[in-house]
Scaffold this active site. Structure first.
Site, PDB file in Angstrom:
ATOM      1  N   ASP A  15       0.981  -1.192   0.126  1.00 57.36           N
ATOM      2  CA  ASP A  15       0.088   0.066  -0.056  1.00 57.36           C
ATOM      3  C   ASP A  15       0.859   1.402   0.090  1.00 57.36           C
ATOM      4  OD1 ASP A  15      -2.354   1.672   0.138  1.00 57.36           O
ATOM      5  OD2 ASP A  15      -1.954   1.767   2.268  1.00 57.36           O
ATOM      6  N   SER A  16       0.444   2.186  -0.268  1.00 59.08           N
ATOM      7  CA  SER A  16       1.108   3.549  -0.153  1.00 59.08           C
ATOM      8  C   SER A  16       1.484   3.867   1.257  1.00 59.08           C
ATOM      9  CB  SER A  16       0.254   4.772  -0.637  1.00 59.08           C
ATOM     10  OG  SER A  16      -0.855   4.928   0.128  1.00 59.08           O
ATOM     11  N   GLY A  48      -2.949   9.739  -3.218  1.00 60.45           N
ATOM     12  CA  GLY A  48      -4.366  10.380  -3.640  1.00 60.45           C
ATOM     13  C   GLY A  48      -4.013  11.322  -5.052  1.00 60.45           C
ATOM     14  N   CYS A  78      -4.474  -1.301  -2.182  1.00 60.66           N
ATOM     15  CA  CYS A  78      -4.443   0.127  -2.443  1.00 60.66           C
ATOM     16  C   CYS A  78      -5.221   0.313  -3.762  1.00 60.66           C
ATOM     17  CB  CYS A  78      -3.085   0.753  -2.466  1.00 60.66           C
ATOM     18  SG  CYS A  78      -3.132   2.355  -2.891  1.00 60.66           S
ATOM     19  N   ASN A  79      -6.406   0.858  -3.458  1.00 64.44           N
ATOM     20  CA  ASN A  79      -7.135   1.214  -4.608  1.00 64.44           C
ATOM     21  C   ASN A  79      -6.458   2.201  -5.629  1.00 64.44           C
ATOM     22  OD1 ASN A  79     -10.240   0.317  -3.921  1.00 64.44           O
ATOM     23  ND2 ASN A  79      -9.209   0.831  -2.068  1.00 64.44           N
ATOM     24  N   GLU A 156      -2.608   8.316   8.349  1.00 62.31           N
ATOM     25  CA  GLU A 156      -0.981   7.872   8.429  1.00 62.31           C
ATOM     26  C   GLU A 156      -0.668   8.419   9.662  1.00 62.31           C
ATOM     27  OE1 GLU A 156       1.516   6.551   6.180  1.00 62.31           O
ATOM     28  OE2 GLU A 156      -0.348   5.765   5.085  1.00 62.31           O
ATOM     29  N   CYS A 188     -11.130   3.271  -0.450  1.00 61.02           N
ATOM     30  CA  CYS A 188      -9.508   3.482  -0.190  1.00 61.02           C
ATOM     31  C   CYS A 188      -9.262   2.748   1.228  1.00 61.02           C
ATOM     32  CB  CYS A 188      -9.258   4.880   0.308  1.00 61.02           C
ATOM     33  SG  CYS A 188      -7.473   5.582   0.978  1.00 61.02           S
ATOM     34  N   THR A 189      -8.112   2.151   1.234  1.00 63.87           N
ATOM     35  CA  THR A 189      -7.864   1.148   2.442  1.00 63.87           C
ATOM     36  C   THR A 189      -7.707   2.052   3.893  1.00 63.87           C
ATOM     37  OG1 THR A 189      -5.718   0.941   1.718  1.00 63.87           O
ATOM     38  CG2 THR A 189      -7.274  -1.112   0.939  1.00 63.87           C
ATOM     39  N   HIS A 190      -7.261   3.121   3.474  1.00 67.43           N
ATOM     40  CA  HIS A 190      -6.858   3.955   4.685  1.00 67.43           C
ATOM     41  C   HIS A 190      -8.230   4.009   5.621  1.00 67.43           C
ATOM     42  CE1 HIS A 190      -3.036   4.697   2.957  1.00 67.43           C
ATOM     43  NE2 HIS A 190      -2.758   5.601   4.242  1.00 67.43           N
TER      44      HIS A 190
HETATM   45  N1  DGL Z   1      -4.741   3.435   0.702  1.00 69.52           N
HETATM   46  C1  DGL Z   1      -4.673   3.980  -0.729  1.00 69.52           C
HETATM   47  C2  DGL Z   1      -6.125   3.518  -1.320  1.00 69.52           C
HETATM   48  O1  DGL Z   1      -6.432   2.554  -1.027  1.00 69.52           O
HETATM   49  C3  DGL Z   1      -4.187   5.080  -1.038  1.00 69.52           C
HETATM   50  C4  DGL Z   1      -4.145   6.344   0.042  1.00 69.52           C
HETATM   51  C5  DGL Z   1      -3.482   7.527  -0.385  1.00 69.52           C
HETATM   52  O2  DGL Z   1      -2.255   7.236  -0.433  1.00 69.52           O
HETATM   53  O3  DGL Z   1      -3.772   8.478  -0.956  1.00 69.52           O
HETATM   54  O4  DGL Z   1      -6.392   4.135  -2.315  1.00 69.52           O
END
Ligand code: DGL
Length: 270
Positions: A15-16, A48, A78-79, A156, A188-190
């Site tokens: 992931d990011s 993002g 990560c999407n 984060e 978004c996984t976050h």
């Molecule tokens: N967790 C990520 C996602 O699912 C990206 C969030 C990010 O880095 O902006 O899209």
């Protein structure tokens, strides 16, 4: 200390930053005998609002890193990286790759009001994958797409419940809720770490679609296609980050994820 033998035949998860840890939990619960290598690109998060070419080059470097370490499958948790890079990664690598995209289809199947709100990063919202999902599943359901700048940064920093997080959520949720959305897609996984705050604002009658378990099921379906299908006897999870390792270790501690091994990701993806 790195143990290459223990890392071979692991499943790579990327992931990011810390968002994919929400997916890792589901993967470990579904496949307790498997070992994992989790790469958090915290030094470059969030993705993002980054350019597509930047996200793609990070995804390529990190997939190369995991591939060289003998990962038998990759989950892009990560999407944003998935919608930008998965096609090229699949052309380049033979290992099975499980990618993510906002769970718009299941959301349209459960929505009774026929209004669905999708929360995701700006890159995901403007992707061709999301456009395709909307045109396929948006015929009888209104799909409201909401980009959420700033939200992944809050996660984060571990600020799941602070005032700015609540304000951002209120501003991103309110228009969709007022338009009648009864189903919210976490694209978004976050955002999985914000589910409690989202539920407080959206109310108990709203369904929140969080895809980690579906991703874990998908991984278990693709694993037999891997050239190294046998689970290791002692399952391990190894973490790499492009940010400071002590920061990822602190986050893992904060979410109560066992974090014996956190290493610096070699420059350029190793
Ligand atoms: N967790 C990520 C996602 O699912 C990206 C969030 C990010 O880095 O902006 O899209």
């Amino acid at each position: 200390m790195l143990n290459p033998a223990a890392m071979a035949a692991s499943i790579g998860v990327y992931d990011s930053g810390v968002g994919g840890l929400s997916v890792l939990r589901a993967l470990k619960a579904k496949l307790p005998g498997e070992s994992f290598i989790y790469v958090a690109d915290c030094g470059h998060a969030p993705y993002g609002d980054r350019s597509a070419s930047f996200v793609e080059s990070r995804a390529r470097d990190i997939t190369g890193f995991l591939n060289r370490r003998g990962a038998k499958a990759l989950v892009i948790a990560c999407n944003t990286a998935s919608v930008v890079a998965v096609q090229r990664l699949r052309e380049r690598y033979t290992l099975p790759i499980v990618a993510m995209e906002p769970a718009i289809k299941p959301a349209t199947q459960v929505s009774r009001s026929r209004v669905v709100l999708v929360l995701a990063t700006s890159n995901t919202i403007r992707s061709s994958s999301v456009a395709r999902l909307c045109s396929t599943h948006g015929v009888h359901t209104r799909i409201i797409l909401q980009a959420c700048p700033g939200l992944a940064d809050q996660v984060e920093r571990g600020r799941f419940h602070d005032e700015l997080t609540r304000q951002l959520l209120e501003s991103y949720l309110r228009p969709g809720l007022d338009a009648g959305a009864d189903t919210i897609v976490l694209g978004c996984t976050h955002y999985a770490f914000l589910i409690e705050e989202i539920a407080k604002i959206a109310g108990a009658a709203t369904t929140i679609v969080e895809p980690s378990e579906a991703i874990a099921s998908q991984l278990s379906r693709v694993l037999p296609a891997s050239p190294v299908p046998v689970p290791r006897q002692v399952a391990t999870t190894t973490f790499f980050t492009s940010g400071p390792p002590h920061e990822l270790a602190a986050f893992l501690d904060f979410i109560r994820e066992p974090s014996a091994q956190v290493h610096a990701l070699p420059a350029g993806g190793g």
